[in-house]
Design an enzyme around this catalytic site. Structure first.
Site, PDB file in Angstrom:
ATOM      1  N   ASP A   1       0.837  -1.194   0.000  1.00 31.84           N
ATOM      2  CA  ASP A   1       0.000   0.000   0.000  1.00 31.84           C
ATOM      3  C   ASP A   1       0.876   1.250   0.000  1.00 31.84           C
ATOM      4  O   ASP A   1       1.714   1.428   0.895  1.00 31.84           O
ATOM      5  CB  ASP A   1      -0.891  -0.003   1.247  1.00 31.84           C
ATOM      6  CG  ASP A   1      -1.779   1.228   1.328  1.00 31.84           C
ATOM      7  OD1 ASP A   1      -2.933   1.153   0.885  1.00 31.84           O
ATOM      8  OD2 ASP A   1      -1.312   2.268   1.849  1.00 31.84           O
TER       9      ASP A   1
ATOM     10  N   TYR B   1       2.580   9.967  -0.141  1.00 32.88           N
ATOM     11  CA  TYR B   1       3.681   9.397   0.633  1.00 32.88           C
ATOM     12  C   TYR B   1       5.048   9.744   0.039  1.00 32.88           C
ATOM     13  O   TYR B   1       6.070   9.637   0.719  1.00 32.88           O
ATOM     14  CB  TYR B   1       3.561   7.871   0.729  1.00 32.88           C
ATOM     15  CG  TYR B   1       2.343   7.363   1.453  1.00 32.88           C
ATOM     16  CD1 TYR B   1       1.493   8.222   2.151  1.00 32.88           C
ATOM     17  CD2 TYR B   1       2.030   6.008   1.436  1.00 32.88           C
ATOM     18  CE1 TYR B   1       0.369   7.750   2.802  1.00 32.88           C
ATOM     19  CE2 TYR B   1       0.909   5.519   2.089  1.00 32.88           C
ATOM     20  CZ  TYR B   1       0.079   6.396   2.760  1.00 32.88           C
ATOM     21  OH  TYR B   1      -1.044   5.913   3.399  1.00 32.88           O
TER      22      TYR B   1
ATOM     23  N   LYS C   1      -2.990   6.018  -4.047  1.00 36.43           N
ATOM     24  CA  LYS C   1      -4.119   6.886  -3.689  1.00 36.43           C
ATOM     25  C   LYS C   1      -3.953   8.263  -4.300  1.00 36.43           C
ATOM     26  O   LYS C   1      -2.834   8.773  -4.441  1.00 36.43           O
ATOM     27  CB  LYS C   1      -4.228   7.009  -2.165  1.00 36.43           C
ATOM     28  CG  LYS C   1      -4.186   5.696  -1.416  1.00 36.43           C
ATOM     29  CD  LYS C   1      -4.273   5.915   0.082  1.00 36.43           C
ATOM     30  CE  LYS C   1      -3.933   4.643   0.828  1.00 36.43           C
ATOM     31  NZ  LYS C   1      -2.491   4.380   0.871  1.00 36.43           N
TER      32      LYS C   1
ATOM     33  N   HIS D   1      -7.859   9.448  -1.472  1.00 32.47           N
ATOM     34  CA  HIS D   1      -7.190   9.359  -0.172  1.00 32.47           C
ATOM     35  C   HIS D   1      -8.024   9.951   0.960  1.00 32.47           C
ATOM     36  O   HIS D   1      -8.081   9.398   2.068  1.00 32.47           O
ATOM     37  CB  HIS D   1      -5.837  10.059  -0.248  1.00 32.47           C
ATOM     38  CG  HIS D   1      -4.846   9.555   0.743  1.00 32.47           C
ATOM     39  ND1 HIS D   1      -3.493   9.645   0.556  1.00 32.47           N
ATOM     40  CD2 HIS D   1      -4.994   8.940   1.936  1.00 32.47           C
ATOM     41  CE1 HIS D   1      -2.856   9.126   1.577  1.00 32.47           C
ATOM     42  NE2 HIS D   1      -3.754   8.691   2.444  1.00 32.47           N
TER      43      HIS D   1
ATOM     44  N   ILE E   1      -3.064  -3.195   7.167  1.00 30.93           N
ATOM     45  CA  ILE E   1      -1.800  -2.846   6.508  1.00 30.93           C
ATOM     46  C   ILE E   1      -0.802  -2.276   7.517  1.00 30.93           C
ATOM     47  O   ILE E   1      -0.520  -1.079   7.528  1.00 30.93           O
ATOM     48  CB  ILE E   1      -2.018  -1.859   5.340  1.00 30.93           C
ATOM     49  CG1 ILE E   1      -2.951  -0.701   5.755  1.00 30.93           C
ATOM     50  CG2 ILE E   1      -2.587  -2.587   4.124  1.00 30.93           C
ATOM     51  CD1 ILE E   1      -3.024   0.406   4.703  1.00 30.93           C
TER      52      ILE E   1
ATOM     53  N   SER F   1       6.216  -0.803   9.004  1.00 30.88           N
ATOM     54  CA  SER F   1       7.439  -0.791   9.793  1.00 30.88           C
ATOM     55  C   SER F   1       8.612  -0.717   8.831  1.00 30.88           C
ATOM     56  O   SER F   1       8.486  -1.107   7.662  1.00 30.88           O
ATOM     57  CB  SER F   1       7.549  -2.063  10.652  1.00 30.88           C
ATOM     58  OG  SER F   1       8.764  -2.064  11.378  1.00 30.88           O
TER      59      SER F   1
END
Length: 261
Positions: free
Chosen positions: A49, A54, A79, A110, A228, A231
């Site tokens: 994802d 981002y 998104k 989004h 989702i 890390s």
């Protein structure tokens, strides 16, 4: 390692299968972003994802290519930022170029655009889906009333609504409202509002020989809610995917449901 064929999925319209456990990439940028996606794919994740906002679609795409995992085996989500409403096709073209693919498996709005539910944007999404650049389309952070605006105008419900979700936020009515409309619930930030040292989670984790964080993820899976976790720590990435060798019984699910306050 759990093979892609063994991973539980949720069925989306158009015979699209969405793995219930995916890898979130928010804040995973640069070299660490690239390495985290590589680690996730090596661990067995087949659902990644990302989002235009981002700023890591290049890293995600490069990691996917370098992994050697065939593109068709990976469920890839990106998104559209709400401020890009009116520039849907240009935004998707940039995402596809950055990701190095000619389609995504899921494209989401989004957040709802500032005015209304984004009906014009949703109509563009429907056209893009019909043209094959997105196998499925959906939204993120939408209320039930906003979902209904899209459905009533187009008779086309979003395939997915990605919302913040965890045991402390559990609301069976929210899940029921989505399922009545044929919309899959996808949860993000599973740990942000979760007390992983809660005695209920600790006791259940000990009973299964796992960590409380894995119990939280398995709780999503057993409720049929996509999750989702994110890390950039290799051991944590692998542990978050290691949730397929146990399941929660009805009493355990009920006790975790009860953590919602």
């Amino acid at each position: 390692m759990t093979s892609s064929a063994d991973q539980p999925t949720v069925a989306l319209p158009g015979e699209v299968a969405m793995p219930l456990v995916g890898f979130g990439t928010w804040q995973a940028t640069g070299r660490s972003g690239y390495e985290s996606v590589r680690t996730a794919l090596e661990a067995g994740y087949r659902h990644i994802d990302t989002a235009t906002a981002y700023g890591n679609e290049d890293e995600v795409g490069r990691a996917l290519r370098d992994s050697g995992v065939p593109r068709e085996e990976v469920f890839l989500t990106t998104k559209l930022p709400p401020e890009h409403a009116g520039h849907e096709r240009r935004t998707l073209a940039a995402s596809l170029a950055a990701l190095g693919t000619d389609y995504v498996d899921l494209w989401l709005i989004h957040w709802p655009p500032q005015r209304g539910a984004g009906l014009d944007t949703w109509q563009e999404f429907l056209a893009v889906r019909d043209e094959g650049q997105a196998r499925a389309i959906g939204v993120s952070n939408y209320s039930t009333s906003q979902l209904d605006v899209l459905i009533q105008a187009t008779s086309e419900p979003p395939a997915v609504n990605q919302i913040r979700w965890s045991p402390s936020l559990y609301d069976p009515q929210v899940v029921a409202e989505h399922r009545e409309r044929g919309i899959a619930v996808e949860g993000y930030s599973p740990f942000k509002t979760t007390r992983l040292d809660d005695p209920v989670l600790i006791e259940i984790a000990r009973a299964h020989g796992v960590e409380s964080s894995q119990v939280v993820l398995r709780w999503h899976v057993d409720h049929g809610v996509v999750v989702i976790p994110k890390s950039v720590t290799p051991d944590r990435i692998r542990a978050n995917f290691d949730v397929f060798d146990f399941s929660l019984n009805e009493d355990e699910l009920r006790r975790i449901d009860g953590l919602a306050g």
